[in-house]
Design a protein around this motif. Structure first.
Motif, PDB file in Angstrom:
ATOM      1  N   TYR A   1       0.852  -1.214   0.000  1.00 11.45           N
ATOM      2  CA  TYR A   1       0.000   0.000   0.000  1.00 11.45           C
ATOM      3  C   TYR A   1       0.881   1.256   0.000  1.00 11.45           C
ATOM      4  CZ  TYR A   1      -3.964  -2.893   1.739  1.00 11.45           C
ATOM      5  OH  TYR A   1      -4.942  -3.831   1.906  1.00 11.45           O
TER       6      TYR A   1
ATOM      7  N   GLY B   1     -10.545   1.659  -7.874  1.00 13.10           N
ATOM      8  CA  GLY B   1      -9.314   2.262  -8.407  1.00 13.10           C
ATOM      9  C   GLY B   1      -9.673   3.306  -9.449  1.00 13.10           C
ATOM     10  N   CYS B   2     -10.448   4.306  -9.017  1.00 13.38           N
ATOM     11  CA  CYS B   2     -11.077   5.230  -9.993  1.00 13.38           C
ATOM     12  C   CYS B   2     -10.104   6.250 -10.555  1.00 13.38           C
ATOM     13  CB  CYS B   2     -12.259   5.936  -9.361  1.00 13.38           C
ATOM     14  SG  CYS B   2     -11.783   6.974  -7.965  1.00 13.38           S
TER      15      CYS B   2
ATOM     16  N   LEU C   1      -6.751   4.158  -3.648  1.00 21.34           N
ATOM     17  CA  LEU C   1      -5.722   4.192  -2.608  1.00 21.34           C
ATOM     18  C   LEU C   1      -5.095   5.572  -2.470  1.00 21.34           C
ATOM     19  CD1 LEU C   1      -3.917   2.219  -0.872  1.00 21.34           C
ATOM     20  CD2 LEU C   1      -2.556   1.854  -2.919  1.00 21.34           C
TER      21      LEU C   1
ATOM     22  N   SER D   1      -9.289   4.551   0.134  1.00 19.98           N
ATOM     23  CA  SER D   1      -9.074   3.286   0.849  1.00 19.98           C
ATOM     24  C   SER D   1      -8.421   2.283  -0.085  1.00 19.98           C
ATOM     25  CB  SER D   1     -10.421   2.725   1.315  1.00 19.98           C
ATOM     26  OG  SER D   1     -10.273   1.414   1.818  1.00 19.98           O
TER      27      SER D   1
ATOM     28  N   MET E   1      -8.688  -1.118  -1.901  1.00 16.16           N
ATOM     29  CA  MET E   1      -9.901  -1.863  -2.286  1.00 16.16           C
ATOM     30  C   MET E   1     -10.096  -3.118  -1.438  1.00 16.16           C
ATOM     31  SD  MET E   1      -8.672  -3.561  -5.897  1.00 16.16           S
ATOM     32  CE  MET E   1      -7.496  -2.367  -6.507  1.00 16.16           C
ATOM     33  N   GLU E   2      -8.999  -3.566  -0.812  1.00 17.18           N
ATOM     34  CA  GLU E   2      -9.038  -4.807  -0.040  1.00 17.18           C
ATOM     35  C   GLU E   2      -9.759  -4.632   1.308  1.00 17.18           C
ATOM     36  OE1 GLU E   2      -6.443  -3.283  -1.400  1.00 17.18           O
ATOM     37  OE2 GLU E   2      -4.789  -4.640  -1.838  1.00 17.18           O
TER      38      GLU E   2
HETATM   39  C1  LIG Z   1      -3.851   2.562 -13.864  1.00 20.67           C
HETATM   40  S1  LIG Z   1      -4.748   3.489 -12.646  1.00 20.67           S
HETATM   41  C2  LIG Z   1      -6.321   3.207 -13.268  1.00 20.67           C
HETATM   42  C3  LIG Z   1      -7.291   4.217 -12.818  1.00 20.67           C
HETATM   43  C4  LIG Z   1      -8.201   4.799 -13.871  1.00 20.67           C
HETATM   44  N1  LIG Z   1      -8.725   3.812 -14.761  1.00 20.67           N
HETATM   45  C5  LIG Z   1      -7.432   5.895 -14.585  1.00 20.67           C
HETATM   46  O1  LIG Z   1      -6.908   5.693 -15.688  1.00 20.67           O
HETATM   47  O2  LIG Z   1      -7.309   6.981 -14.004  1.00 20.67           O
HETATM   48  C6  LIG Z   1      -4.730   2.487 -11.176  1.00 20.67           C
HETATM   49  C7  LIG Z   1      -5.376   3.136  -9.952  1.00 20.67           C
HETATM   50  O3  LIG Z   1      -5.507   2.130  -8.958  1.00 20.67           O
HETATM   51  C8  LIG Z   1      -5.230   2.729  -7.701  1.00 20.67           C
HETATM   52  N2  LIG Z   1      -4.824   1.656  -6.771  1.00 20.67           N
HETATM   53  C9  LIG Z   1      -3.663   0.959  -6.747  1.00 20.67           C
HETATM   54  N3  LIG Z   1      -3.698   0.036  -5.764  1.00 20.67           N
HETATM   55  C10 LIG Z   1      -4.907   0.154  -5.164  1.00 20.67           C
HETATM   56  C11 LIG Z   1      -5.548  -0.519  -4.080  1.00 20.67           C
HETATM   57  N4  LIG Z   1      -4.943  -1.515  -3.432  1.00 20.67           N
HETATM   58  N5  LIG Z   1      -6.804  -0.126  -3.739  1.00 20.67           N
HETATM   59  C12 LIG Z   1      -7.434   0.886  -4.389  1.00 20.67           C
HETATM   60  N6  LIG Z   1      -6.875   1.554  -5.432  1.00 20.67           N
HETATM   61  C13 LIG Z   1      -5.638   1.190  -5.812  1.00 20.67           C
HETATM   62  C14 LIG Z   1      -4.129   3.754  -7.979  1.00 20.67           C
HETATM   63  O4  LIG Z   1      -4.069   4.743  -6.977  1.00 20.67           O
HETATM   64  C15 LIG Z   1      -4.548   4.277  -9.345  1.00 20.67           C
HETATM   65  O5  LIG Z   1      -5.332   5.432  -9.245  1.00 20.67           O
END
Ligand SMILES: C[S@@+](CC[C@H](N)C(=O)[O-])C[C@H]1O[C@@H](n2cnc3c(N)ncnc32)[C@H](O)[C@@H]1O
Length: 246
Positions: A7, A54-55, A77, A101, A103-104
């Protein structure tokens, strides 16, 4: 693998680098060469409640907001990514409930509430695939739909060498590793397709559709002859799954 260290490393990367290096992967694109304009996996979202896992910077939420979704929610995250998402949506007269948060983890998202949960190139960052899928199943109403895309595991095993694509790692190797990227670092694991399929089944999903093909017409229309496009003509670089909660 220590999930708190994952994380920390990954949220630092997304806070400081954002999508600048990895580029935004946002709807209608599930990946570089797969578009929802061709597959229409969501259909009509008007009046529907949607949650993005993961928006990132909010552009996929915008896509659904412009199609009259009734509620938009996003979890991520990275605080910085969420700030960008809030600004991006506000500038377009849209709003979403954004939650910081992993996602887990439990983070106050309601159960049996959403028509769609989706994720574009984010689900693979989870440190707990089965647990994350169980949570997503809980967020969905019965018969609700879960759609996600991620790097195809074959793509992660193959490198170009002397005009040939050759395997440089085992498809079966799911161990966690670090990737130095630009000035940052990311930690991840490449899971087999069967790991995703079996975790979906365990969480109570039935798969309705899976996409591995690269859209050659899309490449032609962009006149794209990049290394990635050439590779995507020979093997899947992205996979997309549409599953329904039983
Ligand atoms: C490749 S981006 C994709 C997001 C979206 N589709 C975009 O292009 O903006 C991956 C996203 O996943 C989030 N992320 C990575 N690990 C995560 C986790 N364990 N829980 C929630 N979000 C996470 C990152 O912060 C990042 O914003």
């Amino acid at each position: 693998m220590d999930k708190n260290s994952v994380y920390r490393t990954n949220s630092f990367y997304w806070d400081t680098q954002g999508n600048d290096f990895l580029r935004a992967i946002v709807l209608p694109f599930y990946g570089a060469f797969v578009s929802d304009e061709k597959y229409r996996l969501f259909g009509d979202v008007s009046g529907k409640k949607l949650l993005e896992i993961g928006c990132g910077n909010g552009q996929s939420l915008q896509y659904h907001g412009e199609r009259q979704a009734s509620e938009l929610w996003g979890v991520d995250l990275s605080e910085k990514q969420l700030e960008k998402a809030a600004q991006h949506l506000k500038a377009r007269g849209l709003s979403a409930k954004l939650i910081r948060s992993p996602m887990e983890e439990e983070c106050g998202i309601p159960a049996d509430y959403f028509d769609f949960v989706y994720s574009i190139y984010a689900i693979g960052w989870t440190t707990d695939l089965e647990g994350t899928f169980r949570r997503i199943a809980a967020y969905l109403k019965k018969d609700g739909v879960f759609i996600f895309s991620w790097s195809h595991p074959i793509h992660k095993c193959v490198v170009a060498e002397n005009n040939r694509l050759v395997f440089n790692k085992s498809y079966f190797d799911e161990s966690w590793y670090s990737v130095p990227l630009d000035e940052g670092e990311l930690t991840l694991s490449d899971r087999k397709l069967s790991t995703y399929v079996n975790a979906l089944a365990k969480a109570g999903f039935v798969i309705e559709q899976m996409i591995e093909e690269s859209d050659v017409e899309l490449m032609q229309s962009r006149d794209d002859n990049s290394d990635l496009a050439q590779r995507a003509r020979m093997l899947p670089v992205t996979f997309v799954v549409k599953a329904r909660k039983l």
